[in-house]
Design a protein around this motif. Sequence first.
Motif, PDB file in Angstrom:
ATOM      1  N   ALA A   1       0.835  -1.205   0.000  1.00  0.00           N
ATOM      2  CA  ALA A   1       0.000   0.000   0.000  1.00  0.00           C
ATOM      3  C   ALA A   1       0.870   1.256   0.000  1.00  0.00           C
ATOM      4  CB  ALA A   1      -0.931  -0.009   1.214  1.00  0.00           C
ATOM      5  N   LEU A   2       1.956   1.255   0.768  1.00  0.00           N
ATOM      6  CA  LEU A   2       2.869   2.396   0.768  1.00  0.00           C
ATOM      7  C   LEU A   2       3.479   2.602  -0.614  1.00  0.00           C
ATOM      8  CD1 LEU A   2       4.638   1.907   4.201  1.00  0.00           C
ATOM      9  CD2 LEU A   2       3.252   3.878   3.532  1.00  0.00           C
TER      10      LEU A   2
ATOM     11  N   PHE B   1       9.457  14.111  -4.153  1.00  0.00           N
ATOM     12  CA  PHE B   1       9.864  12.806  -3.637  1.00  0.00           C
ATOM     13  C   PHE B   1       8.621  11.947  -3.446  1.00  0.00           C
ATOM     14  CE2 PHE B   1       9.797  15.788  -0.027  1.00  0.00           C
ATOM     15  CZ  PHE B   1       8.856  15.190   0.804  1.00  0.00           C
ATOM     16  N   PRO B   2       8.771  10.634  -3.421  1.00  0.00           N
ATOM     17  CA  PRO B   2       7.623   9.729  -3.343  1.00  0.00           C
ATOM     18  C   PRO B   2       6.789   9.933  -2.082  1.00  0.00           C
ATOM     19  CG  PRO B   2       9.645   8.523  -3.839  1.00  0.00           C
ATOM     20  CD  PRO B   2      10.045   9.925  -3.490  1.00  0.00           C
ATOM     21  N   ASN B   3       5.499   9.676  -2.204  1.00  0.00           N
ATOM     22  CA  ASN B   3       4.595   9.789  -1.058  1.00  0.00           C
ATOM     23  C   ASN B   3       4.983   8.827   0.066  1.00  0.00           C
ATOM     24  OD1 ASN B   3       2.657  11.809  -1.921  1.00  0.00           O
ATOM     25  ND2 ASN B   3       2.073  10.338  -3.480  1.00  0.00           N
ATOM     26  N   SER B   4       5.523   7.667  -0.290  1.00  0.00           N
ATOM     27  CA  SER B   4       5.937   6.724   0.750  1.00  0.00           C
ATOM     28  C   SER B   4       7.064   7.326   1.601  1.00  0.00           C
ATOM     29  CB  SER B   4       6.391   5.398   0.134  1.00  0.00           C
ATOM     30  OG  SER B   4       7.510   5.593  -0.711  1.00  0.00           O
ATOM     31  N   PHE B   5       7.918   8.133   1.000  1.00  0.00           N
ATOM     32  CA  PHE B   5       8.991   8.788   1.738  1.00  0.00           C
ATOM     33  C   PHE B   5       8.403   9.671   2.838  1.00  0.00           C
ATOM     34  CE2 PHE B   5      12.007  12.260   2.427  1.00  0.00           C
ATOM     35  CZ  PHE B   5      13.150  11.542   2.727  1.00  0.00           C
ATOM     36  N   HIS B   6       7.318  10.357   2.524  1.00  0.00           N
ATOM     37  CA  HIS B   6       6.642  11.199   3.515  1.00  0.00           C
ATOM     38  C   HIS B   6       6.161  10.352   4.690  1.00  0.00           C
ATOM     39  CE1 HIS B   6       3.915  14.036   5.388  1.00  0.00           C
ATOM     40  NE2 HIS B   6       2.911  13.210   5.171  1.00  0.00           N
ATOM     41  N   ALA B   7       5.628   9.166   4.405  1.00  0.00           N
ATOM     42  CA  ALA B   7       5.147   8.286   5.472  1.00  0.00           C
ATOM     43  C   ALA B   7       6.289   7.873   6.391  1.00  0.00           C
ATOM     44  CB  ALA B   7       4.465   7.058   4.878  1.00  0.00           C
ATOM     45  N   PHE B   8       7.420   7.456   5.807  1.00  0.00           N
ATOM     46  CA  PHE B   8       8.568   7.062   6.614  1.00  0.00           C
ATOM     47  C   PHE B   8       9.159   8.253   7.357  1.00  0.00           C
ATOM     48  CE2 PHE B   8       8.596   3.521   3.526  1.00  0.00           C
ATOM     49  CZ  PHE B   8       8.527   2.470   4.430  1.00  0.00           C
TER      50      PHE B   8
END
Length: 86
Positions: free
Chosen positions: A26-27, A43-50
């Motif tokens: 999902a990430l 930068f990727p949205n997953s980077f924001h999550a991490f």
Amino acid sequence: SPARLACPQSAQYGSCSLRRMSVMEALELLDQLVDESDPDVDFPNSFHAFQTAEGIRKAHPDKDWFHLVGLLHDLGKVLVLFGEPQ
């Protein structure tokens, strides 16, 4: 609850039967969309999550549940890829 039953998204997605995936999948899916609330981010949205989870971990090292919430906080946005509006 009655409020939950009245929500069309709950009826449509509540059973989680549209697509099965891991949290990591999902990430990764988040990286396929451009977030309308932040379209200029390069930068990727997953980077924001991490990044969010790591920031919370540094600020609150004893609250592992909070680290997880930071990681997961935008996962609902993957519904855009299934036709939901942002």
